[in-house]
Every structure is written in C-alpha cells, then in structure tokens.
Design a protein around this motif. Structure first.
Motif, PDB file in Angstrom:
ATOM      1  N   SER A 160      10.014 -84.137 -58.433  1.00 18.63           N
ATOM      2  CA  SER A 160       9.426 -83.376 -57.329  1.00 18.63           C
ATOM      3  C   SER A 160      10.272 -82.163 -56.984  1.00 18.63           C
ATOM      4  O   SER A 160       9.748 -81.073 -56.721  1.00 18.63           O
ATOM      5  N   GLN A 161      11.595 -82.338 -56.984  1.00 19.89           N
ATOM      6  CA  GLN A 161      12.472 -81.208 -56.688  1.00 19.89           C
ATOM      7  C   GLN A 161      12.292 -80.082 -57.697  1.00 19.89           C
ATOM      8  O   GLN A 161      12.308 -78.900 -57.334  1.00 19.89           O
ATOM      9  N   LEU A 162      12.133 -80.432 -58.968  1.00 21.08           N
ATOM     10  CA  LEU A 162      11.927 -79.408 -59.999  1.00 21.08           C
ATOM     11  C   LEU A 162      10.655 -78.612 -59.727  1.00 21.08           C
ATOM     12  O   LEU A 162      10.643 -77.381 -59.857  1.00 21.08           O
ATOM     13  N   SER A 163       9.596 -79.308 -59.350  1.00 17.81           N
ATOM     14  CA  SER A 163       8.330 -78.629 -59.058  1.00 17.81           C
ATOM     15  C   SER A 163       8.461 -77.703 -57.856  1.00 17.81           C
ATOM     16  O   SER A 163       7.980 -76.559 -57.872  1.00 17.81           O
ATOM     17  N   ILE A 164       9.106 -78.199 -56.821  1.00 16.76           N
ATOM     18  CA  ILE A 164       9.252 -77.403 -55.599  1.00 16.76           C
ATOM     19  C   ILE A 164      10.090 -76.165 -55.873  1.00 16.76           C
ATOM     20  O   ILE A 164       9.734 -75.050 -55.459  1.00 16.76           O
ATOM     21  N   ALA A 165      11.209 -76.336 -56.565  1.00 13.27           N
ATOM     22  CA  ALA A 165      12.083 -75.191 -56.838  1.00 13.27           C
ATOM     23  C   ALA A 165      11.350 -74.119 -57.637  1.00 13.27           C
ATOM     24  O   ALA A 165      11.473 -72.917 -57.345  1.00 13.27           O
ATOM     25  N   ARG A 166      10.598 -74.528 -58.639  1.00 12.89           N
ATOM     26  CA  ARG A 166       9.862 -73.550 -59.448  1.00 12.89           C
ATOM     27  C   ARG A 166       8.817 -72.819 -58.601  1.00 12.89           C
ATOM     28  O   ARG A 166       8.667 -71.598 -58.688  1.00 12.89           O
ATOM     29  N   GLY A 167       8.114 -73.563 -57.765  1.00 15.79           N
ATOM     30  CA  GLY A 167       7.105 -72.940 -56.921  1.00 15.79           C
ATOM     31  C   GLY A 167       7.692 -71.988 -55.894  1.00 15.79           C
ATOM     32  O   GLY A 167       7.147 -70.905 -55.652  1.00 15.79           O
ATOM     33  N   VAL A 168       8.814 -72.369 -55.287  1.00 11.86           N
ATOM     34  CA  VAL A 168       9.464 -71.485 -54.311  1.00 11.86           C
ATOM     35  C   VAL A 168      10.001 -70.236 -54.997  1.00 11.86           C
ATOM     36  O   VAL A 168       9.950 -69.128 -54.440  1.00 11.86           O
ATOM     37  N   ALA A 169      10.507 -70.384 -56.214  1.00 15.98           N
ATOM     38  CA  ALA A 169      10.980 -69.210 -56.959  1.00 15.98           C
ATOM     39  C   ALA A 169       9.846 -68.214 -57.147  1.00 15.98           C
ATOM     40  O   ALA A 169      10.034 -66.993 -56.988  1.00 15.98           O
ATOM     41  N   LYS A 170       8.655 -68.703 -57.481  1.00 14.13           N
ATOM     42  CA  LYS A 170       7.505 -67.815 -57.646  1.00 14.13           C
ATOM     43  C   LYS A 170       7.123 -67.168 -56.316  1.00 14.13           C
ATOM     44  O   LYS A 170       6.776 -65.980 -56.258  1.00 14.13           O
ATOM     45  N   PHE A 171       7.186 -67.941 -55.243  1.00 14.40           N
ATOM     46  CA  PHE A 171       6.867 -67.404 -53.921  1.00 14.40           C
ATOM     47  C   PHE A 171       7.811 -66.261 -53.559  1.00 14.40           C
ATOM     48  O   PHE A 171       7.402 -65.273 -52.937  1.00 14.40           O
ATOM     49  N   ALA A 172       9.091 -66.395 -53.949  1.00 14.44           N
ATOM     50  CA  ALA A 172      10.104 -65.395 -53.591  1.00 14.44           C
ATOM     51  C   ALA A 172      10.249 -64.305 -54.651  1.00 14.44           C
ATOM     52  O   ALA A 172      11.235 -63.556 -54.634  1.00 14.44           O
ATOM     53  N   ALA A 173       9.290 -64.180 -55.533  1.00 18.36           N
ATOM     54  CA  ALA A 173       9.383 -63.214 -56.630  1.00 18.36           C
ATOM     55  C   ALA A 173       9.617 -61.804 -56.115  1.00 18.36           C
ATOM     56  O   ALA A 173       8.950 -61.343 -55.189  1.00 18.36           O
ATOM     57  N   GLY A 174      10.588 -61.119 -56.705  1.00 18.77           N
ATOM     58  CA  GLY A 174      10.842 -59.718 -56.388  1.00 18.77           C
ATOM     59  C   GLY A 174      11.582 -59.465 -55.095  1.00 18.77           C
ATOM     60  O   GLY A 174      11.747 -58.312 -54.695  1.00 18.77           O
ATOM     61  N   THR A 175      12.071 -60.512 -54.440  1.00 18.21           N
ATOM     62  CA  THR A 175      12.713 -60.346 -53.126  1.00 18.21           C
ATOM     63  C   THR A 175      14.231 -60.281 -53.196  1.00 18.21           C
ATOM     64  O   THR A 175      14.872 -60.018 -52.180  1.00 18.21           O
ATOM     65  N   GLY A 176      14.815 -60.584 -54.348  1.00 15.55           N
ATOM     66  CA  GLY A 176      16.270 -60.696 -54.436  1.00 15.55           C
ATOM     67  C   GLY A 176      16.774 -62.099 -54.154  1.00 15.55           C
ATOM     68  O   GLY A 176      17.974 -62.345 -54.161  1.00 15.55           O
ATOM     69  N   VAL A 177      15.851 -63.026 -53.904  1.00 13.51           N
ATOM     70  CA  VAL A 177      16.209 -64.424 -53.673  1.00 13.51           C
ATOM     71  C   VAL A 177      15.909 -65.209 -54.951  1.00 13.51           C
ATOM     72  O   VAL A 177      14.803 -65.118 -55.485  1.00 13.51           O
ATOM     73  N   THR A 178      16.885 -65.963 -55.429  1.00  9.98           N
ATOM     74  CA  THR A 178      16.654 -66.808 -56.594  1.00  9.98           C
ATOM     75  C   THR A 178      16.617 -68.272 -56.163  1.00  9.98           C
ATOM     76  O   THR A 178      17.291 -68.669 -55.216  1.00  9.98           O
ATOM     77  N   VAL A 179      15.828 -69.042 -56.894  1.00  5.61           N
ATOM     78  CA  VAL A 179      15.668 -70.465 -56.590  1.00  5.61           C
ATOM     79  C   VAL A 179      15.753 -71.230 -57.909  1.00  5.61           C
ATOM     80  O   VAL A 179      14.973 -70.970 -58.835  1.00  5.61           O
TER      81      VAL A 179
END
Length: 264
Positions: A160-179
């Motif tokens: 579940s953590q892997l799924s959440i991290a990947r999804g949050v990374a996509k949400f933060a795309a282009g912001t300078g935030v990495t997940v």
C-alpha cells in the motif's frame, strides 16, 4: 558527493530507535534540523541525546506522540506545522497468515503502517509545494513486493505504501517535491534484535548470526547473503532527501541486498 541539508527541517516518524534513529542521525549529520518522534517522552529524550553525542552541533528536537491514530497525528502536526523532509517510517510487523489474522489486526496494520503516512503527507505536502521544494519518503519493505504468506497483513501494508508514494509523486509533478519509497530487506533494528534475543540466549549465538541465518534460510535470493544494517538503509534515505536526488521521484529504491529477484 557532499550532501548539505542545512536550512531544511526533517520529520521522521518513529525515530527514537532502530531504522528511524539511524535516518535521523544521518540527516542531522547532513545539516538538517531533525524532529524525533516516538510514543514515550523518555525514549525521545534518549534519542535526542544520542544524536547530539554522535553528531557534533546537531540541531535536533523531539515530539512524543502516538502517530498510529488520527488524534496523535493531529497533535504532532500542531506542534510541528511545517517540514521540508518527511520520512514516513512508522510501522510494525509480526506473523500472521490469512487464517490467523482477524479483522482488528488487519485494521491495525492499515491505521499504523498506512494511514500514519497518509495523514502526515497530507499535512506537510501543501507547504512543500508552495515552497517549491520538498522530500517525502515512505519506508516500505521488500515484503511489499515479495509478499510473505506468513506475514500477509504486513506485506499488504507495505505494498500500500508503494502505491501511495507513486500516486503522490504524480500529484506533485513539476513542483520540486519528490516522493519515493525505500525498501529495506531484513534489517538488524532494535525491534528485530528484541524479537531474536530469546533465541540468541537459547542457542548461544549472536543475534547478528541468527538474523543472517534467517536471511539465508528464508530469503535465498539474497545477493549480499546477510542482513542489512540500519545505517545502510539510512544512507539511501539521506540521498533521496538530498538536492542531488532531484530527478528521483516515484521510485521504489531497494536496500534489500538483492532479495527481490527482478531487474526492474
């Protein structure tokens, strides 16, 4: 490579011992101000003192809260309203197959291992996006990919953590935030040491040897043929938290000694 995290504040959940403490120590050594978390104030105080002994000039403070529920997370965020680096390390493990794990235990794995990271990420992510810099790291496990039949609910929580991290990374795309996620293999943490102590006393073998034998017996695909140290896991987290890791996001970074038998 010199990693400099001066001016950054790092929150590490469940960091009064084990992998979390090693991560906090590594981030402090890189110049970050670290926030130690644990359920008990005396454990938090001991961790702060240990980091100050190990890292000259360390900037470290602590907040004792139980992050395994909504109330504790809310109280923690009230005390620490902003962070540049968030390491979602809180989690527990134990045996349990499909027939031996009841509803309450499944719910506990979800609340502690999964929702603690969801809640803290939700609390700190917006500020990171507004500042155009941030790092969110979930401490998952090789068990999130190689699901153990005798630790099913634990494996589920780590997937579940892997799924959440990947999804949050996509949400933060282009912001300078990495997940990202970091996936340790069997690691000689304080929890593992405590779990194996009785067997060590009965056999006369060091805990380190017992864990290495466990790796060889149950994780035959291991390439390093031994367990992992907490410092080895921390090294990956420190890198993923760094400026130099700005192009690494949405990744599952393995520190499993090659246990996951895959080239991807």
């Amino acid at each position: 490579m010199k990693i400099d995290l001066s001016g950054k504040t790092a929150v590490i959940s469940a960091s009064s011992a084990g992998i979390g403490l090693a991560i906090a120590t590594g981030l402090a050594a890189a110049g970050a101000e670290v926030v130690i978390n644990g359920r008990k104030q005396d454990a938090v105080d001991r961790a702060i003192e240990r980091i100050r002994q190990d890292v000259s000039g360390a900037r470290v403070r602590g907040v004792a809260r139980d992050l395994g529920g909504r109330e504790g997370c809310d109280a923690f965020v009230e005390a620490i309203p902003a962070a540049d680096i968030l390491v979602n390390n809180l989690g527990f493990f134990g045996p349990g197959d499909i027939l031996g794990t009841d509803d309450d235990e499944w719910q506990r794995y979800f609340e502690v291992n999964v929702m603690s990271g969801v809640r803290l990420t939700r609390a700190y992510l917006q500020g990171m996006i507004e500042r155009k810099w941030g790092r969110v790291i979930f401490i998952s496990s090789e068990s999130g990919l190689s699901i153990p039949g005798d630790m099913l609910a634990y494996g589920f929580s780590k997937t579940s953590q892997l799924s959440i991290a990947r999804g949050v990374a996509k949400f933060a795309a282009g912001t300078g935030v990495t997940v990202n996620s970091v996936l340790p293999g069997p690691t000689l943490s304080d929890g593992i040491r405590e779990m194996l102590n009785e067997r060590a006393q009965a056999t006369g073998k060091p805990v380190e040897q017992i864990l290495d034998e466990f790796v060889l017996e149950t994780r035959g695909s291991s390439i390093i043929r031994r367990s992992t140290s907490t410092e080895e896991v921390a090294n990956m987290v420190v890198y993923a938290s760094s400026m130099q890791a700005s192009a690494t996001t949405g990744a599952a970074l393995r520190v499993d000694g090659g246990i996951v038998d895959s080239i991807s």
